[in-house]
Design a protein around this motif. Sequence first.
Motif, PDB file in Angstrom:
ATOM      1  N   UNK A 265       0.812  -1.216   0.000  1.00 49.56           N
ATOM      2  CA  UNK A 265       0.000   0.000   0.000  1.00 49.56           C
ATOM      3  C   UNK A 265       0.848   1.269   0.000  1.00 49.56           C
ATOM      4  N   UNK A 266       1.999   1.190   0.651  1.00 46.28           N
ATOM      5  CA  UNK A 266       2.825   2.391   0.796  1.00 46.28           C
ATOM      6  C   UNK A 266       4.259   1.969   1.100  1.00 46.28           C
ATOM      7  N   UNK A 267       5.202   2.679   0.528  1.00 49.05           N
ATOM      8  CA  UNK A 267       6.609   2.489   0.851  1.00 49.05           C
ATOM      9  C   UNK A 267       7.060   3.716   1.630  1.00 49.05           C
ATOM     10  N   UNK A 268       7.503   3.513   2.858  1.00 46.42           N
ATOM     11  CA  UNK A 268       7.687   4.610   3.804  1.00 46.42           C
ATOM     12  C   UNK A 268       9.162   4.766   4.164  1.00 46.42           C
ATOM     13  N   UNK A 269       9.681   5.988   3.981  1.00 40.04           N
ATOM     14  CA  UNK A 269      11.017   6.306   4.474  1.00 40.04           C
ATOM     15  C   UNK A 269      10.904   6.710   5.928  1.00 40.04           C
ATOM     16  N   UNK A 270      11.814   6.216   6.755  1.00 36.30           N
ATOM     17  CA  UNK A 270      11.776   6.500   8.183  1.00 36.30           C
ATOM     18  C   UNK A 270      12.687   7.672   8.500  1.00 36.30           C
ATOM     19  N   UNK A 271      12.229   8.599   9.330  1.00 38.55           N
ATOM     20  CA  UNK A 271      13.030   9.788   9.640  1.00 38.55           C
ATOM     21  C   UNK A 271      14.411   9.426  10.188  1.00 38.55           C
ATOM     22  N   UNK A 272      15.447   9.953   9.542  1.00 37.09           N
ATOM     23  CA  UNK A 272      16.802   9.773  10.027  1.00 37.09           C
ATOM     24  C   UNK A 272      17.384   8.392   9.821  1.00 37.09           C
ATOM     25  N   UNK A 273      16.712   7.525   9.055  1.00 34.90           N
ATOM     26  CA  UNK A 273      17.208   6.158   8.872  1.00 34.90           C
ATOM     27  C   UNK A 273      17.462   5.879   7.395  1.00 34.90           C
ATOM     28  N   UNK A 274      18.643   5.407   7.096  1.00 34.28           N
ATOM     29  CA  UNK A 274      18.961   4.959   5.742  1.00 34.28           C
ATOM     30  C   UNK A 274      19.198   3.456   5.695  1.00 34.28           C
ATOM     31  N   UNK A 275      19.190   2.808   6.873  1.00 32.97           N
ATOM     32  CA  UNK A 275      19.456   1.368   6.937  1.00 32.97           C
ATOM     33  C   UNK A 275      18.196   0.535   6.835  1.00 32.97           C
ATOM     34  N   UNK A 276      17.039   1.147   7.071  1.00 32.93           N
ATOM     35  CA  UNK A 276      15.790   0.393   7.115  1.00 32.93           C
ATOM     36  C   UNK A 276      14.645   1.282   6.628  1.00 32.93           C
ATOM     37  N   UNK A 277      13.667   0.664   5.988  1.00 35.81           N
ATOM     38  CA  UNK A 277      12.453   1.353   5.576  1.00 35.81           C
ATOM     39  C   UNK A 277      11.245   0.564   6.037  1.00 35.81           C
ATOM     40  N   UNK A 278      10.074   1.117   5.818  1.00 37.19           N
ATOM     41  CA  UNK A 278       8.835   0.456   6.215  1.00 37.19           C
ATOM     42  C   UNK A 278       7.955   0.242   4.997  1.00 37.19           C
ATOM     43  N   UNK A 279       7.257  -0.883   5.000  1.00 39.95           N
ATOM     44  CA  UNK A 279       6.229  -1.145   3.993  1.00 39.95           C
ATOM     45  C   UNK A 279       4.894  -1.256   4.704  1.00 39.95           C
ATOM     46  N   UNK A 280       3.928  -0.492   4.223  1.00 39.84           N
ATOM     47  CA  UNK A 280       2.554  -0.676   4.684  1.00 39.84           C
ATOM     48  C   UNK A 280       1.904  -1.675   3.751  1.00 39.84           C
ATOM     49  N   UNK A 281       1.393  -2.755   4.324  1.00 38.07           N
ATOM     50  CA  UNK A 281       0.872  -3.872   3.555  1.00 38.07           C
ATOM     51  C   UNK A 281      -0.600  -4.113   3.856  1.00 38.07           C
ATOM     52  N   UNK A 282      -1.304  -4.642   2.890  1.00 33.14           N
ATOM     53  CA  UNK A 282      -2.600  -5.273   3.136  1.00 33.14           C
ATOM     54  C   UNK A 282      -2.422  -6.754   2.875  1.00 33.14           C
ATOM     55  N   UNK A 283      -2.638  -7.547   3.902  1.00 30.33           N
ATOM     56  CA  UNK A 283      -2.590  -8.998   3.726  1.00 30.33           C
ATOM     57  C   UNK A 283      -3.998  -9.542   3.878  1.00 30.33           C
ATOM     58  N   UNK A 284      -4.434 -10.270   2.884  1.00 28.70           N
ATOM     59  CA  UNK A 284      -5.755 -10.884   2.865  1.00 28.70           C
ATOM     60  C   UNK A 284      -5.580 -12.386   2.974  1.00 28.70           C
ATOM     61  N   UNK A 285      -6.281 -12.987   3.926  1.00 25.59           N
ATOM     62  CA  UNK A 285      -6.236 -14.443   4.094  1.00 25.59           C
ATOM     63  C   UNK A 285      -7.565 -15.038   3.668  1.00 25.59           C
ATOM     64  N   UNK A 286      -7.505 -16.168   3.002  1.00 21.58           N
ATOM     65  CA  UNK A 286      -8.701 -16.866   2.538  1.00 21.58           C
ATOM     66  C   UNK A 286      -8.727 -18.279   3.112  1.00 21.58           C
ATOM     67  N   UNK A 287      -9.913 -18.852   3.145  1.00 25.08           N
ATOM     68  CA  UNK A 287     -10.042 -20.246   3.581  1.00 25.08           C
ATOM     69  C   UNK A 287     -10.522 -21.098   2.413  1.00 25.08           C
ATOM     70  N   UNK A 288      -9.866 -22.212   2.237  1.00 23.96           N
ATOM     71  CA  UNK A 288     -10.218 -23.192   1.203  1.00 23.96           C
ATOM     72  C   UNK A 288     -10.318 -22.577  -0.180  1.00 23.96           C
ATOM     73  N   UNK A 289      -9.449 -21.600  -0.436  1.00 26.13           N
ATOM     74  CA  UNK A 289      -9.366 -21.003  -1.760  1.00 26.13           C
ATOM     75  C   UNK A 289      -7.961 -20.447  -1.940  1.00 26.13           C
ATOM     76  N   UNK A 290      -7.296 -20.827  -3.011  1.00 25.78           N
ATOM     77  CA  UNK A 290      -5.971 -20.291  -3.277  1.00 25.78           C
ATOM     78  C   UNK A 290      -6.089 -18.840  -3.739  1.00 25.78           C
ATOM     79  N   UNK A 291      -4.952 -18.155  -3.782  1.00 28.58           N
ATOM     80  CA  UNK A 291      -4.974 -16.705  -3.978  1.00 28.58           C
ATOM     81  C   UNK A 291      -4.426 -16.231  -5.312  1.00 28.58           C
TER      82      UNK A 291
END
Length: 354
Positions: A299-325
Amino acid sequence: MPSKTFPGNYFEDFAVGQEIVHATPRTVTEGDIALYTALYGSRFAMTSAATFAGSMGLERMPVDSLLAFHLVFGKTVPDISLNAVANLGYAGGVFGAPLYPGDTVTTTSTVIGLKENSNGRTGVVHVRSVGVNQKGETVLDYVRWVMVHKRDAAFPAPETVVPDLPGAVAAEDLHVPFDLTGVDYAGELTALAGSTDLWDDYEVGERIDHVDGMTIEESDHMLATRLYQNTAKVHFNALAQRETKIGRRLIYGGHVISLARSLSFNGLANAQVVAAINAGVHANPTFAGDTIHAWSEVLERIELPGRTDVGALRLRTVATKDRTCEDFPYKGEDGKYLPEVVLDLDYTVLIPRR
């Protein structure tokens, strides 16, 4: 003679502003980590290997972010959701200090919203729960809402208070528990982590089918809820559930979250830490015997203040039952969740950068 037992709170027992100190502080052990791994097969390297955690600058190997979530959540159940119909959703969840074996977690909750349902027999309770370690450091701070039975349908409805739920957790509020300064993560650690894909390699809108599936066994679910000391009747009491419309025990929604997170390793292996739970919905019930699959969207790729070693990803994870994705099922033409969709989770993970 007054009863010495506690039947749990019903909807009419809650009041906005009520503060609850939850019983039974929980000291985390190496055994908890082993059981969590046995239940979900989580393969993220930072919470699987002390050497890998040390390479990332941590003092020792922490517990999985979601194990911390379950332990904090479980403390709230006897007071908040023992008499629940269902846990409905989450918002504004911020993970703080990492949790290590030997740490002790204590949880408190504040009621921030109440709304009786139109049927007059149930209502929705919003609470903010905070788990702290023995030093008083916040481990997790989050909001959830749950539908709870009334003890007496004739009891007058309270004034409706629906809180403004927090949106996605801001970059400046994300806690990064590791420091990769001077570490050649891309060159040295990706093979051990299981993937060369780092923060820079993901694109907004990208969708990832995590491919693998995992079938829920009744024994797994029961062991998990006991591990977290989650005593909700809908999960534990088959006799009581036979008398309901559903007729059988529900799988704890957090169990599905952990399954989806573990499945997400295939495609997100370097997402070593869950930093926030922005929103979440248990779209349909899950039962023993269901097979869970999952897919994620960036959903979003986020730069963290003052950090160049790590970033954040905002994700939507959808889980299903008895159905592949492979076709990324989500909602139908009417805008409602498809019956196979059991989880829609908006959360933020931390991933090393190049």
